[in-house]
Enzyme design. Structure first.
Site, PDB file in Angstrom:
ATOM      1  N   LYS A 123       0.870  -1.176   0.000  1.00 10.29           N
ATOM      2  CA  LYS A 123       0.000   0.000   0.000  1.00 10.29           C
ATOM      3  C   LYS A 123       0.905   1.223   0.000  1.00 10.29           C
ATOM      4  CE  LYS A 123      -2.259   3.354   1.945  1.00 10.29           C
ATOM      5  NZ  LYS A 123      -2.010   4.663   1.313  1.00 10.29           N
ATOM      6  N   GLU A 150       9.586   1.746  10.661  1.00  7.73           N
ATOM      7  CA  GLU A 150      10.654   2.711  10.361  1.00  7.73           C
ATOM      8  C   GLU A 150       9.996   4.086  10.401  1.00  7.73           C
ATOM      9  OE1 GLU A 150      13.752   1.833   9.979  1.00  7.73           O
ATOM     10  OE2 GLU A 150      13.427  -0.320   9.788  1.00  7.73           O
ATOM     11  N   CYS A 152      13.561  11.126   6.489  1.00  8.57           N
ATOM     12  CA  CYS A 152      13.632  10.644   7.877  1.00  8.57           C
ATOM     13  C   CYS A 152      15.046  10.824   8.420  1.00  8.57           C
ATOM     14  CB  CYS A 152      13.225   9.182   7.926  1.00  8.57           C
ATOM     15  SG  CYS A 152      14.208   8.145   6.849  1.00  8.57           S
ATOM     16  N   GLU A 200      10.345  16.642  14.427  1.00  9.86           N
ATOM     17  CA  GLU A 200      10.672  16.481  13.013  1.00  9.86           C
ATOM     18  C   GLU A 200       9.889  17.505  12.204  1.00  9.86           C
ATOM     19  OE1 GLU A 200       9.106  12.931  11.012  1.00  9.86           O
ATOM     20  OE2 GLU A 200      11.162  12.562  10.369  1.00  9.86           O
TER      21      GLU A 200
END
Ligand code: NAD
Length: 490
Positions: A180, A254, A288, A386
């Protein structure tokens, strides 16, 4: 490019390209050009269920998990060759959907092919142990078996590369997958499914269901899915984990990062400045592994900041189809708003805005200027959270203890780095920092052989390397008794 092309994609279920059951579709508008570049089948629960059924059948009764590793490896190498053949087309779709620069997209597709080549080698290395010292009448075998049907859920920032960190490894080890992709960048994952089919890999080994979050959530909760491998935000990762708990399936995550780099006064500062600039603006900072937090020794801090600002001014931002551009378009207006909010928070918290901080004027698309904050302290949101944009936060430290404490002061633990000429400083930091990867005098250099993943809220489990064998297999213990039985009831 005179005319921005648009492509149509279908779901890939049981070896066939099909529309979703509802027949509805959705589009992607290029973040760089404001043009429709893709139309996708809008998959939902019933489509996810059909894909899971197909992958279940391919695993339970299909030939794939029973083939020798050598045969599976050959198929996977064939996919790698097909990726190399179609590199230009795949890279173009990545640029149009994500807004990343074309030169970078080409490198990513090349690296993705390398991941398929490497994963092929693991197909022949999934083996266990034999125990001949557990008693004279016993022989023990520990074997590894493919875990089963794996749900693969991916984000929008490196769509083809991240799918390539998961799919070839899972299928090399005999699993089957339902993938997906992010609804923002689904095209190249459908292309990957088509290449897997062209390589002669049987139907159902890789199904692709495009659509919104509901497809990912269905995969996470479904009893016929044995494992989820998810890359994305920490917030959605937690939801995936909660949904997977209902059927006690294995989860590999992750997630995000707020990755620190320590700059020691004795470092090669020219190299460090360049790596810092690369680390924070690469992929528009939508990464990331973004090196979004640097922690500089106080004796050189002002000079280092000035050099970073000077080099940041030389980074070319613009149309990602221009081969000289280093920073392309911001992927979505939501993402742009998030970046703008963090810049405001930084200013309000008292950090000094040394460069940028604004959206750039453009005829089409949305671009953000390279941005540098000095005077950042640990408590500020721009030091802890982040941002996922081209925004650098610069902090100072005086002793190694300080540097380690600041580096470890967020909830994340994905990657970190240190720049120094002193091996003692490098290794002291490498041992004390809590992160899945430590780079010494380099940044964001990855290798198929080396595992990747995070500590803390950056994730669970590891991708790549031979650790992928652990991730996508179950361990089975076989105890063999060879002598006569010592009776329990005498
Ligand atoms: P996201 O979490 O919003 O979405 C990721 C995927 O999850 C998408 O395919 C999305 O449709 C799907 N999804 C949404 N709701 C879901 C649900 N309830 N259940 C299951 N799936 C659902 O992430 P994003 O915005 O696409 O990507 C950005 C994030 O990804 C950043 O936080 C970034 O740090 C992270 N990321 C991590 C790594 C890594 O390897 N650690 C790599 C790249 C990106």
């Amino acid at each position: 490019m005179d005319k921005i092309p648009a492509f149509n994609y279908q779901l890939l279920i049981d070896g066939k390209s099909v529309e979703s059951k509802s027949g509805s579709r959705f589009d992607r508008v290029s973040p760089a050009h404001d043009k429709t570049v893709g139309s996708y089948a809008d998959g939902a629960i019933e489509d996810a269920d059909l894909a899971i059924k197909s992958s279940r059948k391919a695993f339970d009764s299909g030939p794939w998990p029973k083939l020798s590793g050598a045969v599976r490896a050959r198929h996977i190498r064939k996919v790698a060759e097909l990726i190399e053949r179609d590199l230009e087309k795949i890279a173009l779709v990545e640029v149009l959907e994500s807004g990343k620069p074309i030169s970078q997209a080409r490198d990513e597709i090349k690296s993705s092919a390398e991941l398929w080549y490497y994963a092929a080698t693991l197909a022949q290395h999934s083996y266990g142990d034999a125990h001949n010292a557990i008693g004279n009448d016993y022989l023990g075998l520990v074997v590894r078996e493919p875990i089963g049907v794996v749900g693969v859920i991916t984000p929008w920032n490196f769509p083809f590369l991240i799918a390539s960190q998961k799919v070839p490894f899972a299928i090399a080890l005999g699993c089957t997958v339902v993938v997906k992709p992010s609804q923002l960048t689904s095209g190249t994952t459908v292309i990957m499914g088509e290449l897997v089919r062209e390589a002669g890999i049987p139907e159902g080994v890789m199904n692709v269901v495009t659509g919104k979050g509901v497809v990912g959530s269905r995969l996470s909760e479904h009893p016929d899915v044995d494992m989820i491998t998810f890359t994305g935000s920490t917030q959605i990762g937690k939801k995936v984990m909660a949904a997977a708990a209902g059927t006690v399936k294995k989860v590999e995550l992750e997630l995000g990062g707020k990755n620190p780099q320590i700059i020691m006064a004795d470092a090669d500062l020219e190299a460090a400045v360049d790596a810092v600039v690369f680390g924070v603006y690469f992929n528009q900072g939508e990464c990331c592994n973004s090196g979004s937090r640097i922690i500089v020794q106080d004796s050189i801090a002002d000079d280092f900041l000035a050099r970073v600002v000077e080099k940041s001014k030389r980074v070319k931002v613009g149309d990602p189809l221009d081969p000289d551009v280093l920073v392309g378009a911001i992927a979505s207006s939501d993402q742009l708003q998030t970046i703008e909010r963090y810049v405001q928070e930084g200013v309000q918290a008292g950090a000094s805005l040394e460069l940028g901080g604004t959206k750039l004027d453009s005829k089409a698309g949305r671009y953000f200027s390279p941005t540098v904050f000095g005077g950042v302290t640990e408590g500020m949101s721009i030091a802890k959270e982040e941002i996922f944009g081209p925004v650098l936060s610069v902090l100072k430290f005086s002793t190694m203890d300080d540097a380690v404490r600041i580096a470890n002061s967020t909830l994340f633990g994905l990657s970190s780095g240190i720049w120094t000429a002193n091996i003692n400083s490098a290794m002291t930091f490498a041992k004390a920092v809590r992160s899945g990867t430590v780079w010494i005098n380099c940044w964001m250099d990855g290798f198929p052989e080396m595992p990747f993943g995070g500590f803390g809220e950056s994730g669970i489990g590891r991708e790549l390397g031979r650790q992928a064998i652990q991730e996508f297999t179950e361990t089975k213990t076989i105890a063999i008794h060879t002598g006569s039985r010592s009776m329990w009831v005498k």
